[in-house]
Design a protein around this motif. Sequence first.
Motif, PDB file in Angstrom:
ATOM      1  N   ALA A 251       0.841  -1.205   0.000  1.00 17.78           N
ATOM      2  CA  ALA A 251       0.000   0.000   0.000  1.00 17.78           C
ATOM      3  C   ALA A 251       0.872   1.249   0.000  1.00 17.78           C
ATOM      4  O   ALA A 251       1.888   1.303   0.698  1.00 17.78           O
ATOM      5  CB  ALA A 251      -0.906  -0.005   1.222  1.00 17.78           C
ATOM      6  N   LYS A 252       0.456   2.243  -0.783  1.00 18.04           N
ATOM      7  CA  LYS A 252       1.216   3.495  -0.884  1.00 18.04           C
ATOM      8  C   LYS A 252       0.678   4.578   0.039  1.00 18.04           C
ATOM      9  O   LYS A 252       1.296   5.630   0.176  1.00 18.04           O
ATOM     10  CB  LYS A 252       1.182   3.993  -2.333  1.00 18.04           C
ATOM     11  CG  LYS A 252       1.869   3.046  -3.312  1.00 18.04           C
ATOM     12  CD  LYS A 252       1.837   3.599  -4.725  1.00 18.04           C
ATOM     13  CE  LYS A 252       2.545   2.662  -5.692  1.00 18.04           C
ATOM     14  NZ  LYS A 252       2.505   3.160  -7.096  1.00 18.04           N
ATOM     15  N   ASP A 253      -0.469   4.334   0.632  1.00 19.21           N
ATOM     16  CA  ASP A 253      -1.037   5.318   1.543  1.00 19.21           C
ATOM     17  C   ASP A 253      -1.779   4.614   2.670  1.00 19.21           C
ATOM     18  O   ASP A 253      -2.076   3.423   2.597  1.00 19.21           O
ATOM     19  CB  ASP A 253      -1.971   6.280   0.796  1.00 19.21           C
ATOM     20  CG  ASP A 253      -3.052   5.548   0.025  1.00 19.21           C
ATOM     21  OD1 ASP A 253      -3.947   4.966   0.674  1.00 19.21           O
ATOM     22  OD2 ASP A 253      -2.996   5.524  -1.224  1.00 19.21           O
ATOM     23  N   VAL A 254      -2.090   5.370   3.709  1.00 20.62           N
ATOM     24  CA  VAL A 254      -2.738   4.808   4.901  1.00 20.62           C
ATOM     25  C   VAL A 254      -4.138   4.268   4.581  1.00 20.62           C
ATOM     26  O   VAL A 254      -4.546   3.231   5.101  1.00 20.62           O
ATOM     27  CB  VAL A 254      -2.823   5.884   6.007  1.00 20.62           C
ATOM     28  CG1 VAL A 254      -3.633   5.365   7.193  1.00 20.62           C
ATOM     29  CG2 VAL A 254      -1.433   6.293   6.464  1.00 20.62           C
ATOM     30  N   GLU A 255      -4.860   4.972   3.729  1.00 26.49           N
ATOM     31  CA  GLU A 255      -6.221   4.558   3.415  1.00 26.49           C
ATOM     32  C   GLU A 255      -6.242   3.186   2.755  1.00 26.49           C
ATOM     33  O   GLU A 255      -7.075   2.325   3.090  1.00 26.49           O
ATOM     34  CB  GLU A 255      -6.888   5.582   2.500  1.00 26.49           C
ATOM     35  CG  GLU A 255      -8.356   5.242   2.207  1.00 26.49           C
ATOM     36  CD  GLU A 255      -9.055   6.293   1.356  1.00 26.49           C
ATOM     37  OE1 GLU A 255     -10.226   6.069   0.997  1.00 26.49           O
ATOM     38  OE2 GLU A 255      -8.422   7.339   1.063  1.00 26.49           O
ATOM     39  N   THR A 256      -5.316   2.938   1.818  1.00 26.11           N
ATOM     40  CA  THR A 256      -5.250   1.630   1.160  1.00 26.11           C
ATOM     41  C   THR A 256      -4.903   0.532   2.162  1.00 26.11           C
ATOM     42  O   THR A 256      -5.491  -0.547   2.156  1.00 26.11           O
ATOM     43  CB  THR A 256      -4.207   1.654   0.029  1.00 26.11           C
ATOM     44  OG1 THR A 256      -4.532   2.686  -0.907  1.00 26.11           O
ATOM     45  CG2 THR A 256      -4.167   0.313  -0.691  1.00 26.11           C
ATOM     46  N   ALA A 257      -3.926   0.820   3.030  1.00 28.03           N
ATOM     47  CA  ALA A 257      -3.540  -0.144   4.063  1.00 28.03           C
ATOM     48  C   ALA A 257      -4.722  -0.445   4.980  1.00 28.03           C
ATOM     49  O   ALA A 257      -4.954  -1.600   5.366  1.00 28.03           O
ATOM     50  CB  ALA A 257      -2.362   0.394   4.862  1.00 28.03           C
ATOM     51  N   HIS A 258      -5.471   0.606   5.300  1.00 26.34           N
ATOM     52  CA  HIS A 258      -6.641   0.428   6.164  1.00 26.34           C
ATOM     53  C   HIS A 258      -7.676  -0.471   5.501  1.00 26.34           C
ATOM     54  O   HIS A 258      -8.236  -1.373   6.152  1.00 26.34           O
ATOM     55  CB  HIS A 258      -7.251   1.799   6.466  1.00 26.34           C
ATOM     56  CG  HIS A 258      -8.579   1.716   7.152  1.00 26.34           C
ATOM     57  ND1 HIS A 258      -8.732   1.377   8.474  1.00 26.34           N
ATOM     58  CD2 HIS A 258      -9.854   1.905   6.671  1.00 26.34           C
ATOM     59  CE1 HIS A 258     -10.007   1.382   8.795  1.00 26.34           C
ATOM     60  NE2 HIS A 258     -10.710   1.699   7.714  1.00 26.34           N
ATOM     61  N   ASN A 259      -7.942  -0.259   4.221  1.00 32.80           N
ATOM     62  CA  ASN A 259      -8.941  -1.068   3.519  1.00 32.80           C
ATOM     63  C   ASN A 259      -8.527  -2.538   3.459  1.00 32.80           C
ATOM     64  O   ASN A 259      -9.368  -3.437   3.565  1.00 32.80           O
ATOM     65  CB  ASN A 259      -9.150  -0.520   2.104  1.00 32.80           C
ATOM     66  CG  ASN A 259      -9.842   0.825   2.107  1.00 32.80           C
ATOM     67  OD1 ASN A 259     -10.544   1.174   3.063  1.00 32.80           O
ATOM     68  ND2 ASN A 259      -9.645   1.616   1.053  1.00 32.80           N
ATOM     69  N   ILE A 279      -4.671  -5.862  14.303  1.00 33.70           N
ATOM     70  CA  ILE A 279      -3.660  -6.003  13.253  1.00 33.70           C
ATOM     71  C   ILE A 279      -2.657  -4.861  13.322  1.00 33.70           C
ATOM     72  O   ILE A 279      -3.037  -3.681  13.370  1.00 33.70           O
ATOM     73  CB  ILE A 279      -4.319  -6.030  11.856  1.00 33.70           C
ATOM     74  CG1 ILE A 279      -5.259  -7.237  11.735  1.00 33.70           C
ATOM     75  CG2 ILE A 279      -3.263  -6.081  10.761  1.00 33.70           C
ATOM     76  CD1 ILE A 279      -6.026  -7.298  10.426  1.00 33.70           C
ATOM     77  N   HIS A 280      -1.376  -5.232  13.331  1.00 29.75           N
ATOM     78  CA  HIS A 280      -0.293  -4.262  13.266  1.00 29.75           C
ATOM     79  C   HIS A 280       0.231  -4.252  11.829  1.00 29.75           C
ATOM     80  O   HIS A 280       0.742  -5.251  11.325  1.00 29.75           O
ATOM     81  CB  HIS A 280       0.832  -4.649  14.231  1.00 29.75           C
ATOM     82  CG  HIS A 280       2.038  -3.761  14.143  1.00 29.75           C
ATOM     83  ND1 HIS A 280       2.082  -2.513  14.692  1.00 29.75           N
ATOM     84  CD2 HIS A 280       3.251  -3.959  13.544  1.00 29.75           C
ATOM     85  CE1 HIS A 280       3.265  -1.958  14.461  1.00 29.75           C
ATOM     86  NE2 HIS A 280       3.992  -2.825  13.764  1.00 29.75           N
ATOM     87  N   VAL A 281       0.089  -3.109  11.142  1.00 27.26           N
ATOM     88  CA  VAL A 281       0.458  -3.003   9.724  1.00 27.26           C
ATOM     89  C   VAL A 281       1.939  -2.673   9.582  1.00 27.26           C
ATOM     90  O   VAL A 281       2.476  -1.814  10.299  1.00 27.26           O
ATOM     91  CB  VAL A 281      -0.392  -1.939   9.011  1.00 27.26           C
ATOM     92  CG1 VAL A 281       0.026  -1.803   7.551  1.00 27.26           C
ATOM     93  CG2 VAL A 281      -1.873  -2.296   9.095  1.00 27.26           C
ATOM     94  N   GLU A 282       2.597  -3.340   8.603  1.00 22.38           N
ATOM     95  CA  GLU A 282       4.007  -3.102   8.325  1.00 22.38           C
ATOM     96  C   GLU A 282       4.216  -2.864   6.833  1.00 22.38           C
ATOM     97  O   GLU A 282       3.421  -3.348   6.011  1.00 22.38           O
ATOM     98  CB  GLU A 282       4.848  -4.289   8.815  1.00 22.38           C
ATOM     99  CG  GLU A 282       4.850  -4.386  10.345  1.00 22.38           C
ATOM    100  CD  GLU A 282       5.442  -5.684  10.853  1.00 22.38           C
ATOM    101  OE1 GLU A 282       5.431  -6.666  10.092  1.00 22.38           O
ATOM    102  OE2 GLU A 282       5.889  -5.727  12.010  1.00 22.38           O
ATOM    103  N   PRO A 283       5.276  -2.157   6.458  1.00 22.45           N
ATOM    104  CA  PRO A 283       5.513  -1.807   5.050  1.00 22.45           C
ATOM    105  C   PRO A 283       5.990  -3.013   4.236  1.00 22.45           C
ATOM    106  O   PRO A 283       6.430  -4.016   4.803  1.00 22.45           O
ATOM    107  CB  PRO A 283       6.601  -0.737   5.142  1.00 22.45           C
ATOM    108  CG  PRO A 283       7.336  -1.062   6.414  1.00 22.45           C
ATOM    109  CD  PRO A 283       6.293  -1.568   7.349  1.00 22.45           C
TER     110      PRO A 283
END
Length: 293
Positions: A251-259, A279-283
Motif C-alpha cells: 500500500a502506498k497510503d494509509v487509506e489503502t492499508a486500512h482497507n 492487526i499491526h500493519v508493516e511496510p
Amino acid sequence: MDNRATVRKVLIVTLLLNLFVMTLKAVVGYLTGSLSLLADALHSVTDSANNVLGLITTKFSSPLPDREHPYGHQKFEAVGALGIAAFLAIACFEIIQGAVERIIQGGKPVTVSAPQLWLLLLVLGINIFVAFYERGVGKRVQSHILIADAHHTMSDVWVTISVMFGLIGVWLGYQWLDIVLAFPVALLVFFSGWTVIKENLPWLVDEMAIAPETIYNIAITVPGVINCHDIASRGVVGRQVFIEMHLVVEAKDVETAHNITEEVESRLEEKFSPARVLIHVEPPTYKSNHISF
C-alpha cells in the motif's frame, strides 16, 4: 452475544428439580440405611450447589467489555465451572470415606422395599431430563457453565443407576453390594470432575484458539497482503476469540492499508465469529518468516 438470561432460566429450573431429587434420595436413603444412596444424595447436594454457583457466576460473566474489563467477563463462567469440579472432588472424598468407615466399623443392615425402588426410578428419570436439557441449551448458547453442569448431572445418572442395581441386589439378599458399589460411584464422580477441568482450563490459561497456519491461509488470500506473522489467538471458537497479527501490505497510503486490514478482519470475523481482531500493519520492505510466536 449475551446469553445470560437463557442460562439463568435453565439454572433456576434445574435447581428446583435437583432440590426435589436430593430430598427424595435423602429420605429413601435414611429409611433404607443405604450408604450408597446417602452418598448419591450427597452428590445431589453438589448438583444444587452448582446451580446456585452458576446463577452467581453468570451474573458477573457478561461478554460485553467495560472500563475495568476491556476483554469482557466470560472467564467468570469458566471459573464457576472449575468450582463445579471442586464440588465433585469433595463428593468423591466423602463417598470413599463413608464406604471405608462402613467396612471397618460395620453398620445396620440395609432394608429396601419395592415402592422405594420405584421412587428411585422417578429420580433417575428426572436426572436424565435435566442432563439432556442443560446440555442441549448449553451447546445452543455456547455456555460453559451449563455444559459443565450437564456433565455433572450425567454422572449423577450413572451413579443413580449403580445405586439402584445395588439396592435391587440388597433386596434380593446381597447386603455387601451396597458397600462395593460405593467405590465405582466415587470413580464416576471423579471422572466427571476431571472432564470439567479439562474442558475449561484452555480458556483460563489462554491456550491457542486457532492454529496460526489457519489464520495465515485466510489472511494471505486478501489482495494486497504480502505476508503475515507473529499470529496469536485465544478464547473459544464460537463463543469469543481474540486474534492478533502483524500484516505486511502492499500500500502506498494509509487509506489503502486500512482497507486491506478491514478486509482481513472481515474474513476472520466471518469464519470465527464472534471475534476481535487486532492487526499491526508493516511496510512491504519488512520481512519475517515467523508465522507465530
